[in-house]
Design a protein around this motif. Sequence first.
Motif, short mmCIF file in Angstrom:
data_model
loop_
_atom_site.label_atom_id
_atom_site.label_comp_id
_atom_site.label_asym_id
_atom_site.label_seq_id
_atom_site.Cartn_x
_atom_site.Cartn_y
_atom_site.Cartn_z
N GLY A 1 0.73 -1.16 0.00
CA GLY A 1 0.11 0.07 -0.15
C GLY A 1 0.91 1.10 -0.04
O GLY A 1 1.96 1.40 0.81
N GLY A 2 0.61 2.31 -0.90
CA GLY A 2 1.43 3.32 -1.03
C GLY A 2 0.95 4.08 -2.28
O GLY A 2 0.46 3.63 -3.19
N ASP A 3 1.23 5.47 -2.27
CA ASP A 3 0.91 6.29 -3.29
C ASP A 3 2.08 6.25 -4.39
O ASP A 3 1.91 6.60 -5.62
N MET A 4 3.13 5.84 -3.94
CA MET A 4 4.24 5.57 -5.11
C MET A 4 5.26 4.66 -4.52
O MET A 4 5.49 4.32 -3.26
N VAL A 5 6.20 4.38 -5.55
CA VAL A 5 7.39 3.50 -5.08
C VAL A 5 8.79 4.19 -5.14
O VAL A 5 8.73 4.82 -6.28
N LEU A 6 9.76 4.31 -4.43
CA LEU A 6 11.05 5.00 -4.50
C LEU A 6 12.05 3.85 -4.32
O LEU A 6 12.00 2.82 -3.70
N GLY A 7 13.00 4.08 -5.51
CA GLY A 7 14.07 3.17 -5.36
C GLY A 7 15.35 3.99 -5.00
O GLY A 7 15.89 5.13 -5.83
N VAL A 8 16.06 3.81 -4.02
CA VAL A 8 17.46 4.32 -3.74
C VAL A 8 18.60 3.56 -4.62
O VAL A 8 18.57 2.52 -4.53
N LYS A 9 19.43 4.75 -5.09
CA LYS A 9 20.63 4.07 -6.04
C LYS A 9 21.92 4.94 -5.72
O LYS A 9 21.86 5.90 -4.90
N ALA A 10 22.89 4.49 -6.32
CA ALA A 10 24.14 5.02 -6.14
C ALA A 10 24.13 6.63 -6.71
O ALA A 10 23.10 6.78 -7.65
N PRO A 11 24.55 7.54 -6.32
CA PRO A 11 24.52 8.95 -6.81
C PRO A 11 24.80 9.06 -8.12
O PRO A 11 25.84 8.40 -8.77
N ARG A 12 24.16 10.11 -8.98
CA ARG A 12 24.52 10.28 -10.27
C ARG A 12 25.54 11.61 -10.14
O ARG A 12 26.23 11.64 -11.12
N ASN A 13 25.58 12.29 -9.14
CA ASN A 13 26.42 13.42 -8.92
C ASN A 13 27.52 13.05 -8.00
O ASN A 13 27.03 12.55 -6.77
N PRO A 14 28.65 13.26 -8.26
CA PRO A 14 29.67 12.64 -7.38
C PRO A 14 29.96 13.48 -5.87
O PRO A 14 30.36 12.75 -5.18
N LEU A 15 29.18 14.21 -5.97
CA LEU A 15 29.07 15.16 -4.74
C LEU A 15 27.97 14.68 -3.70
O LEU A 15 27.83 15.10 -2.55
N SER A 16 27.17 14.15 -4.13
CA SER A 16 25.75 13.75 -3.51
C SER A 16 26.09 12.40 -2.99
O SER A 16 26.90 11.42 -3.20
N VAL A 17 25.22 12.00 -1.81
CA VAL A 17 25.37 10.80 -1.03
C VAL A 17 24.61 9.58 -1.83
O VAL A 17 24.96 8.50 -1.38
N ALA A 18 23.49 9.89 -2.41
CA ALA A 18 22.85 8.71 -3.31
C ALA A 18 21.81 9.46 -4.26
O ALA A 18 21.74 10.58 -4.35
N SER A 19 21.07 8.65 -4.84
CA SER A 19 20.26 9.16 -5.70
C SER A 19 18.91 8.19 -5.81
O SER A 19 18.91 7.20 -5.07
N PHE A 20 17.65 8.79 -6.09
CA PHE A 20 16.62 8.02 -6.14
C PHE A 20 15.77 8.21 -7.39
O PHE A 20 15.75 8.99 -7.98
N ASP A 21 15.16 7.17 -7.78
CA ASP A 21 13.97 6.96 -8.84
C ASP A 21 12.60 7.06 -8.28
O ASP A 21 12.63 6.41 -7.13
N ILE A 22 11.68 7.33 -9.23
CA ILE A 22 10.20 7.45 -8.56
C ILE A 22 9.13 6.73 -9.78
O ILE A 22 9.21 6.90 -10.61
N TRP A 23 8.34 6.11 -9.09
CA TRP A 23 7.37 5.36 -9.82
C TRP A 23 6.06 5.38 -9.13
O TRP A 23 5.98 5.40 -7.98
N THR A 24 5.14 5.88 -9.85
CA THR A 24 3.68 5.98 -9.25
C THR A 24 3.15 4.59 -9.06
O THR A 24 3.74 3.62 -9.28
#
Length: 286
Positions: free
Chosen positions: A50-73
């Motif tokens: 149950g949820g409004d959406m699904v988010l996936g944590v991934k490796a950062p796209r930017n070398p200065l960031s700690v992580a990235s994420f993608d979003i699905w409805t």
Amino acid sequence: MHKHTADTGRLRFSKMHGAGNDMIILDLRNAQDPSRELCKYLANRNKGIGGDMVLGVKAPRNPLSVASFDIWTAQGESSRQCGNGARCVAAWLVRAGVTDACEFTLDSPSGTHRVRVMEGGTYQISMGAPNFSPAAIPVFGFTEPQADYEVEVAGQNLVCAAVSMGNPHAVIDAQDKDYPIPAVGSALQNSGYFSPDVNVGFVQLESRNKIKLKVYEYGAGETLACGSGACAAVAVLARAGRVDRSVDVELPGGTLEVTWESDLSAMYLSGPAEFVFDGELAHAVV
């Protein structure tokens, strides 16, 4: 079989919410993206998590960031922005020990966001500057930005503002009218004036520092909260001189704070990010 982790094939998840806008967080740093069918299964409130959406944590796209994420409805469609989701991912990363910094950056499909860890389980996220260009939103049939767009929807004239927060938003002034939110939201998404993924907000002005908002979201319907929708509503009202630059946005699931220092600056969204439960599915879903 849809393999979710490198070792067991089991799917580990965290159920979280930001002001009632609930979502399923998946650790995809060593796993493939969920299929459309899997997103639908996970988001189903009767047969899944149950949820409004699904988010996936991934490796950062930017070398200065700690992580990235993608979003699905909840329907398995890709999405570009989720302010409540960004705060929940930030909280997930802190709890997982990925970072212990009070400030860090995080990459979403729409760009890089600065995160500030605040007191009491609250997180502040930079949401970028609002874009009022019809081509950027997009809103079709107009070449220049309008304070209000007059469109014909389901045989009736409808007036709305429009802005992009990395995803498209239409904002309707509901001060003196009780709109049937699902009907109007769905009609506007299918009107041809906007792309079908437009989010439709219905706003009421309480004071220069407080508004009420309900949002009909792409892929989820009417939700308890929408972070990018809160920013969109404040951007529209502040640009029209109707609210100040720091506004509490009261949504059905809770209150978010939006700060926008000037028309050219990024907006900042503050609010809770709460864990509901963690779990693991015992079998893979195609």
